[in-house]
Design an enzyme around this catalytic site. Sequence first.
Site, short mmCIF file in Angstrom:
data_model
loop_
_atom_site.label_atom_id
_atom_site.label_comp_id
_atom_site.label_asym_id
_atom_site.label_seq_id
_atom_site.Cartn_x
_atom_site.Cartn_y
_atom_site.Cartn_z
N TRP A 31 16.48 68.08 29.80
CA TRP A 31 15.95 67.19 28.76
C TRP A 31 15.38 67.98 27.60
O TRP A 31 15.58 67.60 26.44
CB TRP A 31 14.93 66.21 29.35
CG TRP A 31 15.53 65.33 30.41
CD1 TRP A 31 15.17 65.25 31.72
CD2 TRP A 31 16.65 64.43 30.26
NE1 TRP A 31 15.99 64.36 32.37
CE2 TRP A 31 16.89 63.84 31.51
CE3 TRP A 31 17.46 64.07 29.18
CZ2 TRP A 31 17.92 62.91 31.71
CZ3 TRP A 31 18.47 63.14 29.38
CH2 TRP A 31 18.69 62.58 30.63
N ASP A 79 7.14 65.28 25.95
CA ASP A 79 8.01 64.32 26.62
C ASP A 79 7.43 64.12 28.02
O ASP A 79 7.52 65.00 28.86
CB ASP A 79 9.44 64.86 26.68
CG ASP A 79 10.39 63.95 27.48
OD1 ASP A 79 9.93 62.93 28.02
OD2 ASP A 79 11.59 64.28 27.56
N LYS A 109 11.11 55.57 34.06
CA LYS A 109 10.82 56.55 35.10
C LYS A 109 9.55 56.19 35.88
O LYS A 109 9.54 56.25 37.09
CB LYS A 109 10.70 57.96 34.53
CG LYS A 109 11.95 58.47 33.80
CD LYS A 109 13.07 58.83 34.75
CE LYS A 109 14.42 59.04 34.07
NZ LYS A 109 14.43 59.88 32.89
C1 PLP Z 1 15.26 60.51 31.83
C2 PLP Z 1 14.58 61.43 30.90
C3 PLP Z 1 14.92 61.49 29.54
C4 PLP Z 1 16.03 60.65 28.93
O1 PLP Z 1 15.65 59.34 28.90
P1 PLP Z 1 16.57 58.18 28.25
O2 PLP Z 1 15.61 57.05 28.19
O3 PLP Z 1 17.72 57.97 29.17
O4 PLP Z 1 17.00 58.64 26.90
C5 PLP Z 1 14.22 62.36 28.73
N1 PLP Z 1 13.26 63.15 29.23
C6 PLP Z 1 12.90 63.12 30.53
C7 PLP Z 1 11.81 64.02 31.01
C8 PLP Z 1 13.56 62.27 31.41
O5 PLP Z 1 13.22 62.24 32.70
#
Ligand code: PLP
Length: 355
Positions: free
Chosen positions: A100, A167, A191
């Site tokens: 990511w 993030d 998540k």
């Molecule tokens: C799943 C995830 C993403 C991507 O998320 P989307 O909503 O599918 O764009 C980005 N960063 C992390 C840490 C993730 O676990």
Amino acid sequence: MKKHNFSAGPCILPQEVLLKASEAVQDFNGMGLSLIEISHRSKEFVSVLEKARALALELLDLENKGYQALYLSGGASMEFVRVAYNLLENKGGYLNTGTWSNNAIKEAKIFGEVVEVASSKAENFNHIPKMYGIPNDLDYLHVTSNNTIFGTQMKSFPNTKVPLVCDMSSDIFSRVIDFSQFDLIYAGAQKNMGPAGTTLVIVKEALLGKVSRQIPKILDYSAYINAKDTMYNTPCVFAIYVSMLNLEWLKKLGGIKAIEEINEKKAQLIYSEIDLNPVFQGFAKKEDRSIMNATFTLTDEKLKDSFDALWKEAGISGINGHRSVGGYRASMYNALPIDSVGVLVDVMSEMERKG
Ligand SMILES: *Cc1c(COP(=O)(O)O)cnc(C)c1O
């Protein structure tokens, strides 16, 4: 029978949240209308959005500290773009700790110079880089608090004067940290927070308005802050409502502090099994192990079929590892009961007995 859901995302949600959500789809607050067939500007939905924003700031202890909470669309991947669009004037710094972060770096390069302050790529991201310098002329430093795919997690964050962007998609609301050390936090809801479709963005207002480029409104954080009720366009009403229900559930439980204790117990349970059981080995370096996503492999690949049959029989779902790590990944988000981890650990020790 309800499965033991270890899915990495979209994730397990509390049963009571699912129940309330399904009721609202039929008849929202006794209006005689479904939640998903009313105006996003109706007072009923405006109050949902306001509550969801307030709850996020309250739980993170960021009230009255200059932050705005926004519920945007496009997933966390959209924020890879939006962060650089809004903040990158000369140079953006990135800590590369996995797939990511790597994707965030690629998007940022479209907008300007990117400095990779450190990377664990050479060891297939099995740890978090520790000692590295941070140039003080960065527009911001971007980090990923929890690496969902590799099962590593930052236990502390760089102490820097440069604005810190995080993030936090896969561990927001899971553990107590000083959230005010960040200038911008984003997290795809699916998540650890709600259904797919919305992304929580917590941004310090003072961070914005500094780049010289023109920003399309749909990508401009300020447009959402300035628009009345933060509704520049139609938000993901259902995802926001369910996220709100989930944050209410968390608050009732005692907030992040209470859930952190449970999350640590779950993590201890699985990691001690991984460490003591010769049939399995952990992927991530011990000091960087994630309390959300535990990654592990079989020491003998020949046991795969028999292990897979055992956990399926036990009603376990979603523990296949990501293709870049292989093996298994047990995602233990907030709503996963500790009993589910117990069931998995029992299956793992049964594997050892069968050996
Ligand atoms: C799943 C995830 C993403 C991507 O998320 P989307 O909503 O599918 O764009 C980005 N960063 C992390 C840490 C993730 O676990």
